[in-house]
Design a protein around this motif. Sequence first.
Motif, PDB file in Angstrom:
ATOM      1  N   SER A 170      -3.594  15.949   5.599  1.00  0.00           N
ATOM      2  CA  SER A 170      -4.235  14.961   4.741  1.00  0.00           C
ATOM      3  C   SER A 170      -3.783  13.542   5.097  1.00  0.00           C
ATOM      4  O   SER A 170      -4.596  12.621   5.216  1.00  0.00           O
ATOM      5  CB  SER A 170      -3.929  15.268   3.277  1.00  0.00           C
ATOM      6  OG  SER A 170      -4.422  14.255   2.439  1.00  0.00           O
ATOM      7  N   THR A 171      -2.476  13.372   5.291  1.00  0.00           N
ATOM      8  CA  THR A 171      -1.931  12.057   5.645  1.00  0.00           C
ATOM      9  C   THR A 171      -2.442  11.615   7.011  1.00  0.00           C
ATOM     10  O   THR A 171      -2.853  10.461   7.190  1.00  0.00           O
ATOM     11  CB  THR A 171      -0.391  12.091   5.627  1.00  0.00           C
ATOM     12  OG1 THR A 171       0.036  12.422   4.305  1.00  0.00           O
ATOM     13  CG2 THR A 171       0.207  10.762   6.044  1.00  0.00           C
TER      14      THR A 171
ATOM     15  N   ASP B 211       0.865  -1.182   0.000  1.00  0.00           N
ATOM     16  CA  ASP B 211       0.000   0.000   0.000  1.00  0.00           C
ATOM     17  C   ASP B 211       0.901   1.231   0.000  1.00  0.00           C
ATOM     18  O   ASP B 211       1.598   1.507   0.983  1.00  0.00           O
ATOM     19  CB  ASP B 211      -0.907   0.000   1.223  1.00  0.00           C
ATOM     20  CG  ASP B 211      -1.915   1.137   1.231  1.00  0.00           C
ATOM     21  OD1 ASP B 211      -1.734   2.127   0.477  1.00  0.00           O
ATOM     22  OD2 ASP B 211      -2.884   1.052   1.998  1.00  0.00           O
TER      23      ASP B 211
ATOM     24  N   SER C 291     -15.549   3.584  11.489  1.00  0.00           N
ATOM     25  CA  SER C 291     -15.345   4.846  10.785  1.00  0.00           C
ATOM     26  C   SER C 291     -15.903   6.037  11.557  1.00  0.00           C
ATOM     27  O   SER C 291     -17.055   6.027  12.001  1.00  0.00           O
ATOM     28  CB  SER C 291     -16.002   4.771   9.407  1.00  0.00           C
ATOM     29  OG  SER C 291     -15.719   5.919   8.665  1.00  0.00           O
TER      30      SER C 291
ATOM     31  N   PHE D 139       0.289   4.225   0.385  1.00  0.00           N
ATOM     32  CA  PHE D 139      -0.020   5.239   1.393  1.00  0.00           C
ATOM     33  C   PHE D 139       1.055   5.304   2.474  1.00  0.00           C
ATOM     34  O   PHE D 139       1.363   6.377   2.997  1.00  0.00           O
ATOM     35  CB  PHE D 139      -1.385   4.973   2.036  1.00  0.00           C
ATOM     36  CG  PHE D 139      -1.620   5.807   3.263  1.00  0.00           C
ATOM     37  CD1 PHE D 139      -1.815   7.171   3.152  1.00  0.00           C
ATOM     38  CD2 PHE D 139      -1.597   5.237   4.526  1.00  0.00           C
ATOM     39  CE1 PHE D 139      -1.999   7.959   4.290  1.00  0.00           C
ATOM     40  CE2 PHE D 139      -1.784   6.014   5.660  1.00  0.00           C
ATOM     41  CZ  PHE D 139      -1.991   7.380   5.542  1.00  0.00           C
TER      42      PHE D 139
ATOM     43  N   GLN E  50      -5.211  12.513   8.519  1.00  0.00           N
ATOM     44  CA  GLN E  50      -6.644  12.193   8.442  1.00  0.00           C
ATOM     45  C   GLN E  50      -6.844  10.789   7.874  1.00  0.00           C
ATOM     46  O   GLN E  50      -7.669  10.021   8.387  1.00  0.00           O
ATOM     47  CB  GLN E  50      -7.384  13.223   7.585  1.00  0.00           C
ATOM     48  CG  GLN E  50      -7.634  14.522   8.296  1.00  0.00           C
ATOM     49  CD  GLN E  50      -8.361  15.530   7.411  1.00  0.00           C
ATOM     50  OE1 GLN E  50      -8.487  15.366   6.204  1.00  0.00           O
ATOM     51  NE2 GLN E  50      -8.849  16.593   8.031  1.00  0.00           N
ATOM     52  N   ARG E  51      -6.106  10.466   6.824  1.00  0.00           N
ATOM     53  CA  ARG E  51      -6.234   9.126   6.241  1.00  0.00           C
ATOM     54  C   ARG E  51      -5.741   8.075   7.231  1.00  0.00           C
ATOM     55  O   ARG E  51      -6.330   7.000   7.358  1.00  0.00           O
ATOM     56  CB  ARG E  51      -5.461   9.029   4.929  1.00  0.00           C
ATOM     57  CG  ARG E  51      -5.556   7.653   4.327  1.00  0.00           C
ATOM     58  CD  ARG E  51      -5.644   7.614   2.844  1.00  0.00           C
ATOM     59  NE  ARG E  51      -5.789   6.240   2.411  1.00  0.00           N
ATOM     60  CZ  ARG E  51      -4.941   5.612   1.623  1.00  0.00           C
ATOM     61  NH1 ARG E  51      -3.908   6.257   1.123  1.00  0.00           N
ATOM     62  NH2 ARG E  51      -5.131   4.353   1.288  1.00  0.00           N
ATOM     63  N   LEU E  52      -4.678   8.373   7.942  1.00  0.00           N
ATOM     64  CA  LEU E  52      -4.155   7.463   8.950  1.00  0.00           C
ATOM     65  C   LEU E  52      -5.202   7.206  10.035  1.00  0.00           C
ATOM     66  O   LEU E  52      -5.440   6.062  10.430  1.00  0.00           O
ATOM     67  CB  LEU E  52      -2.875   8.049   9.548  1.00  0.00           C
ATOM     68  CG  LEU E  52      -2.065   7.181  10.476  1.00  0.00           C
ATOM     69  CD1 LEU E  52      -1.563   5.937   9.754  1.00  0.00           C
ATOM     70  CD2 LEU E  52      -0.884   7.972  11.026  1.00  0.00           C
ATOM     71  N   GLN E  53      -5.835   8.270  10.503  1.00  0.00           N
ATOM     72  CA  GLN E  53      -6.904   8.146  11.501  1.00  0.00           C
ATOM     73  C   GLN E  53      -7.997   7.210  10.972  1.00  0.00           C
ATOM     74  O   GLN E  53      -8.453   6.310  11.673  1.00  0.00           O
ATOM     75  CB  GLN E  53      -7.489   9.528  11.819  1.00  0.00           C
ATOM     76  CG  GLN E  53      -8.697   9.518  12.735  1.00  0.00           C
ATOM     77  CD  GLN E  53      -8.359   9.366  14.195  1.00  0.00           C
ATOM     78  OE1 GLN E  53      -7.246   9.634  14.618  1.00  0.00           O
ATOM     79  NE2 GLN E  53      -9.329   8.931  14.984  1.00  0.00           N
ATOM     80  N   HIS E  54      -8.396   7.415   9.721  1.00  0.00           N
ATOM     81  CA  HIS E  54      -9.442   6.581   9.116  1.00  0.00           C
ATOM     82  C   HIS E  54      -9.003   5.114   9.073  1.00  0.00           C
ATOM     83  O   HIS E  54      -9.796   4.216   9.388  1.00  0.00           O
ATOM     84  CB  HIS E  54      -9.773   7.093   7.711  1.00  0.00           C
ATOM     85  CG  HIS E  54     -10.758   6.246   6.995  1.00  0.00           C
ATOM     86  ND1 HIS E  54     -12.097   6.223   7.327  1.00  0.00           N
ATOM     87  CD2 HIS E  54     -10.606   5.381   5.974  1.00  0.00           C
ATOM     88  CE1 HIS E  54     -12.722   5.364   6.540  1.00  0.00           C
ATOM     89  NE2 HIS E  54     -11.835   4.840   5.706  1.00  0.00           N
ATOM     90  N   LEU E  55      -7.756   4.854   8.697  1.00  0.00           N
ATOM     91  CA  LEU E  55      -7.261   3.476   8.645  1.00  0.00           C
ATOM     92  C   LEU E  55      -7.268   2.826  10.023  1.00  0.00           C
ATOM     93  O   LEU E  55      -7.615   1.653  10.161  1.00  0.00           O
ATOM     94  CB  LEU E  55      -5.848   3.440   8.061  1.00  0.00           C
ATOM     95  CG  LEU E  55      -5.734   3.684   6.567  1.00  0.00           C
ATOM     96  CD1 LEU E  55      -4.274   3.785   6.148  1.00  0.00           C
ATOM     97  CD2 LEU E  55      -6.434   2.590   5.783  1.00  0.00           C
TER      98      LEU E  55
ATOM     99  N   ASP F 126       3.570   7.880   2.212  1.00  0.00           N
ATOM    100  CA  ASP F 126       3.136   9.198   2.691  1.00  0.00           C
ATOM    101  C   ASP F 126       3.367   9.324   4.194  1.00  0.00           C
ATOM    102  O   ASP F 126       3.759  10.381   4.682  1.00  0.00           O
ATOM    103  CB  ASP F 126       1.663   9.431   2.372  1.00  0.00           C
ATOM    104  CG  ASP F 126       1.379   9.530   0.886  1.00  0.00           C
ATOM    105  OD1 ASP F 126       2.310   9.834   0.116  1.00  0.00           O
ATOM    106  OD2 ASP F 126       0.214   9.302   0.500  1.00  0.00           O
TER     107      ASP F 126
END
Length: 156
Positions: free
Chosen positions: A89-90, A69, A137, A71, A92-97, A74
Motif C-alpha cells: 500500500s505504501t 505530510d 498519473s 504519509f 503504491q502511494r509512493l509510486q503515485h506521488l 509510512d
Amino acid sequence: MGNDQFMLDFTDCSTQRNLSETGREQAIRYGEALRRLNIPIFIPVIASPFCRARETAALAFGEGNVRVDSFWADVYRLSLNITEAEKDSTLQRLQHLFEMEVPSGKNAVVAAHSFPPHIGLGELADMETVIIHPFGSNNGFRIIGRIQLEDWERNI
C-alpha cells in the motif's frame, strides 16, 4: 542527534533523532544554493512529520513554506517489521506521488529520509537530492540523477 525511540511521538522532538548543528548548517546552505541557482520551487515544500525533516525544510525554504505530510512516516515504517499489505500500500502511494506532475517551470521538494535498501529510492546520503521526472498519473517516472549538497554549491 539522539535516536528515534521505540514509542516516538511526532509532537515531541525529544523522542526522535534530531538535526545536529552540522545538519542545520547544511539545510541553510542547501536552500541558499538552490536560490543562488534560481531553481524554481513549488511551494509548499513537503516535509515528513519527523522533527529533523520539518526543521530541514524550514531552514532551507522558510517556516511558512512547509507543509507536513504524515504519509512520509509510512515511508519510514518500510524499514520496520510491517505486513506485506502495508508495504504494498505504501509503495503504491509512493509510486503515485512520484508520478504526479507539478506546475510547469516548478520543482516539487520533499524533505524526508532515506528508504530501506532496494525499496523506493533506496538509501540516501545526508542532504542528497534525487531528481525525478514524472510522466503523470499511472505513467511512471524516471530518475534523472542524484545530487549531493556539495554539487549544488559548486553550481553543477
